[in-house]
Write a protein that holds these residues in place. Structure first.
Motif, PDB file in Angstrom:
ATOM      1  N   UNK A 194       0.931  -1.064  -0.129  1.00 30.32           N
ATOM      2  CA  UNK A 194       0.062  -0.016   0.034  1.00 30.32           C
ATOM      3  C   UNK A 194       0.851   1.224   0.129  1.00 30.32           C
ATOM      4  N   UNK A 195       0.207   2.217  -0.664  1.00 25.80           N
ATOM      5  CA  UNK A 195       1.064   3.496  -0.788  1.00 25.80           C
ATOM      6  C   UNK A 195       1.106   4.254   0.835  1.00 25.80           C
ATOM      7  N   UNK A 196       0.206   3.734   1.669  1.00 25.47           N
ATOM      8  CA  UNK A 196       0.228   4.073   3.032  1.00 25.47           C
ATOM      9  C   UNK A 196       1.063   3.352   4.118  1.00 25.47           C
ATOM     10  N   UNK A 197       1.931   2.392   3.638  1.00 26.33           N
ATOM     11  CA  UNK A 197       2.621   1.581   4.598  1.00 26.33           C
ATOM     12  C   UNK A 197       3.483   2.200   5.511  1.00 26.33           C
ATOM     13  N   UNK A 198       4.099   3.509   5.197  1.00 32.43           N
ATOM     14  CA  UNK A 198       5.155   4.155   5.957  1.00 32.43           C
ATOM     15  C   UNK A 198       4.327   5.029   6.954  1.00 32.43           C
ATOM     16  N   UNK A 199       3.191   5.515   6.399  1.00 31.41           N
ATOM     17  CA  UNK A 199       2.374   6.341   7.503  1.00 31.41           C
ATOM     18  C   UNK A 199       1.839   5.197   8.513  1.00 31.41           C
ATOM     19  N   UNK A 200       1.236   4.203   8.168  1.00 29.83           N
ATOM     20  CA  UNK A 200       0.945   3.202   9.156  1.00 29.83           C
ATOM     21  C   UNK A 200       1.984   2.500  10.168  1.00 29.83           C
ATOM     22  N   UNK A 201       3.139   2.458   9.403  1.00 33.65           N
ATOM     23  CA  UNK A 201       4.122   2.040  10.338  1.00 33.65           C
ATOM     24  C   UNK A 201       4.589   2.820  11.490  1.00 33.65           C
ATOM     25  N   UNK A 202       4.708   4.302  10.924  1.00 32.18           N
ATOM     26  CA  UNK A 202       4.665   5.102  12.122  1.00 32.18           C
ATOM     27  C   UNK A 202       3.671   5.243  13.106  1.00 32.18           C
ATOM     28  N   UNK A 203       2.578   5.244  12.674  1.00 29.56           N
ATOM     29  CA  UNK A 203       1.126   5.061  13.522  1.00 29.56           C
ATOM     30  C   UNK A 203       1.152   3.978  14.589  1.00 29.56           C
ATOM     31  N   UNK A 204       1.589   2.695  13.772  1.00 33.00           N
ATOM     32  CA  UNK A 204       1.348   1.566  14.691  1.00 33.00           C
ATOM     33  C   UNK A 204       2.312   1.398  15.746  1.00 33.00           C
ATOM     34  N   UNK A 262       4.393   2.577  17.994  1.00 33.61           N
ATOM     35  CA  UNK A 262       4.207   2.702  19.410  1.00 33.61           C
ATOM     36  C   UNK A 262       2.875   2.554  19.863  1.00 33.61           C
ATOM     37  N   UNK A 263       1.983   1.930  19.323  1.00 31.16           N
ATOM     38  CA  UNK A 263       0.449   1.826  19.537  1.00 31.16           C
ATOM     39  C   UNK A 263       0.324   1.110  20.859  1.00 31.16           C
ATOM     40  N   UNK A 264      -0.493   1.351  21.838  1.00 31.88           N
ATOM     41  CA  UNK A 264      -0.534   0.628  23.128  1.00 31.88           C
ATOM     42  C   UNK A 264      -0.974  -0.767  23.109  1.00 31.88           C
ATOM     43  N   UNK A 265      -1.770  -1.187  21.941  1.00 34.28           N
ATOM     44  CA  UNK A 265      -1.958  -2.502  21.608  1.00 34.28           C
ATOM     45  C   UNK A 265      -1.026  -3.450  21.072  1.00 34.28           C
ATOM     46  N   UNK A 266      -0.646  -4.247  21.776  1.00 28.95           N
ATOM     47  CA  UNK A 266       0.580  -5.236  21.302  1.00 28.95           C
ATOM     48  C   UNK A 266       0.443  -5.528  19.959  1.00 28.95           C
ATOM     49  N   UNK A 267      -0.896  -6.045  19.517  1.00 29.32           N
ATOM     50  CA  UNK A 267      -0.839  -6.690  18.078  1.00 29.32           C
ATOM     51  C   UNK A 267      -0.785  -5.586  16.933  1.00 29.32           C
ATOM     52  N   UNK A 268      -1.214  -4.331  17.394  1.00 27.29           N
ATOM     53  CA  UNK A 268      -1.105  -3.320  16.443  1.00 27.29           C
ATOM     54  C   UNK A 268       0.320  -2.937  16.517  1.00 27.29           C
ATOM     55  N   UNK A 269       1.132  -2.759  17.622  1.00 32.32           N
ATOM     56  CA  UNK A 269       2.422  -2.421  17.843  1.00 32.32           C
ATOM     57  C   UNK A 269       3.281  -3.496  16.891  1.00 32.32           C
ATOM     58  N   UNK A 270       3.031  -4.662  17.144  1.00 33.96           N
ATOM     59  CA  UNK A 270       3.802  -5.716  16.195  1.00 33.96           C
ATOM     60  C   UNK A 270       3.518  -5.614  14.901  1.00 33.96           C
ATOM     61  N   UNK A 271       2.391  -5.277  14.353  1.00 29.80           N
ATOM     62  CA  UNK A 271       2.262  -4.803  12.742  1.00 29.80           C
ATOM     63  C   UNK A 271       3.360  -3.436  12.515  1.00 29.80           C
ATOM     64  N   UNK A 272       3.536  -2.436  13.352  1.00 30.61           N
ATOM     65  CA  UNK A 272       4.608  -1.676  13.329  1.00 30.61           C
ATOM     66  C   UNK A 272       6.021  -2.026  13.276  1.00 30.61           C
ATOM     67  N   UNK A 273       6.179  -3.030  13.999  1.00 23.42           N
ATOM     68  CA  UNK A 273       7.553  -3.572  14.018  1.00 23.42           C
ATOM     69  C   UNK A 273       7.916  -4.498  12.867  1.00 23.42           C
ATOM     70  N   UNK A 274       6.959  -5.116  12.438  1.00 24.64           N
ATOM     71  CA  UNK A 274       7.045  -5.865  11.150  1.00 24.64           C
ATOM     72  C   UNK A 274       7.069  -5.241  10.033  1.00 24.64           C
ATOM     73  N   UNK A 275       6.608  -4.008   9.831  1.00 20.72           N
ATOM     74  CA  UNK A 275       6.623  -3.234   8.781  1.00 20.72           C
ATOM     75  C   UNK A 275       8.201  -2.343   9.113  1.00 20.72           C
ATOM     76  N   UNK A 276       8.645  -2.358  10.306  1.00 23.47           N
ATOM     77  CA  UNK A 276       9.980  -1.524  10.518  1.00 23.47           C
ATOM     78  C   UNK A 276      11.157  -2.772   9.947  1.00 23.47           C
ATOM     79  N   UNK A 277      10.804  -3.952  10.337  1.00 21.17           N
ATOM     80  CA  UNK A 277      11.710  -4.925   9.811  1.00 21.17           C
ATOM     81  C   UNK A 277      11.932  -4.788   8.224  1.00 21.17           C
ATOM     82  N   UNK A 278      10.805  -4.811   7.758  1.00 22.99           N
ATOM     83  CA  UNK A 278      10.905  -4.673   6.120  1.00 22.99           C
ATOM     84  C   UNK A 278      11.516  -3.468   5.768  1.00 22.99           C
ATOM     85  N   UNK A 279      11.731  -2.444   6.279  1.00 21.49           N
ATOM     86  CA  UNK A 279      12.392  -1.139   6.079  1.00 21.49           C
ATOM     87  C   UNK A 279      13.813  -1.120   6.107  1.00 21.49           C
ATOM     88  N   UNK A 280      14.007  -2.120   7.482  1.00 22.44           N
ATOM     89  CA  UNK A 280      15.315  -2.447   7.793  1.00 22.44           C
ATOM     90  C   UNK A 280      16.048  -3.135   6.657  1.00 22.44           C
TER      91      UNK A 280
END
Length: 233
Positions: A116-126, A128-146
């Motif tokens: 999605x064109x929104x992947x980076x915006x969602x990575x940043x939003x997710x 540090x999200x307080x919900x661990x499942x949502x935060x895990x998605x943010x970390x998965x997208x971060x691993x992709x960027x790494x």
């Protein structure tokens, strides 16, 4: 115009009903038992599910209707036949938050959000999200960027967060953070020693059961094995 709309709705509803019946017929008690151990409440063999998706091809409207059913197998099918770039940011955020099954969450991130064109915006939003499942998605997208686009990432800060929080993080978030730790160690020699040290001290997934000929998810073992493979190419 009204008649056309009713007819289209009827066809869509019938199609969804037919597919739900087909998915129900593909249920296997053994598959449901295995999936239940992973938190997934469906019994459809994923190879057979993919065969259905291959037959249907891309159908964005049908995908949305299947998603609305709330059924796990139907949602997995929806993710296979959707058009990732057709979703708005808020829609993807809502889909992740309402997705119950781990497999649905994983496929949503890997098959849809990453394209999605929104992947980076969602990575940043997710992230540090307080919900661990949502935060895990943010970390998965971060691993992709790494791995694919590390420019602009503060790898030292990522390692700081992993070092401070991974040990006590909930399972899915812990797994995603551990993945990121391993990828940093694999991809960046200048951070490898610290990544190995963090993994050794925290011992996250050290005793995770790993089948023969598979790489352990324990970060030090994972990093060392992947670096070894790179050196013999």
């Amino acid at each position: 115009m009204a008649g056309t709309t009713v007819a289209a709705t009827t066809v869509a509803s019938t199609t969804v009903a037919e597919l739900m019946a087909e998915l129900a017929a593909l249920e296997e008690p053994r598959a449901r038992e295995v999936n239940a151990k992973r938190g997934d409440d469906h019994g459809v063999n994923l190879s057979k599910l993919r065969a259905v998706a291959k037959r249907l091809k891309t159908q964005p409207d049908l995908a949305r209707e299947l998603w609305k059913t709330g059924d796990t197998a139907a949602r997995l099918l929806a993710l296979l036949i959707c058009r990732p770039k057709a979703f708005e940011l808020a829609e993807l955020d809502s889909m992740l938050r309402e997705a119950r099954a781990p497999k649905v969450q994983d496929w949503l991130v890997n098959y849809v959000v990453k394209k999605s064109a929104h992947s980076e915006d969602l990575r940043r939003a997710w992230f540090s999200d307080p919900h661990p499942v949502v935060a895990s998605a943010g970390w998965a997208l971060t691993s992709e960027r790494v791995v694919k686009k590390p420019e602009g990432l503060d790898l030292v800060e990522l390692l700081d967060v992993i070092e401070a929080e991974m040990k006590d993080a909930p399972d899915r978030l812990q797994w995603a953070m551990n993945h990121c730790l391993a990828q940093i160690g694999i991809e960046f020699p200048e951070h490898r020693a610290r990544a190995l040290d963090i993994g050794e001290r925290l011992e996250v997934l050290k005793d995770y059961p790993t089948p023969p000929n598979c790489t352990s998810p324990f970060a030090p073992a994972w990093i060392n094995e992947m670096v070894r493979r790179q050196s013999v190419k």
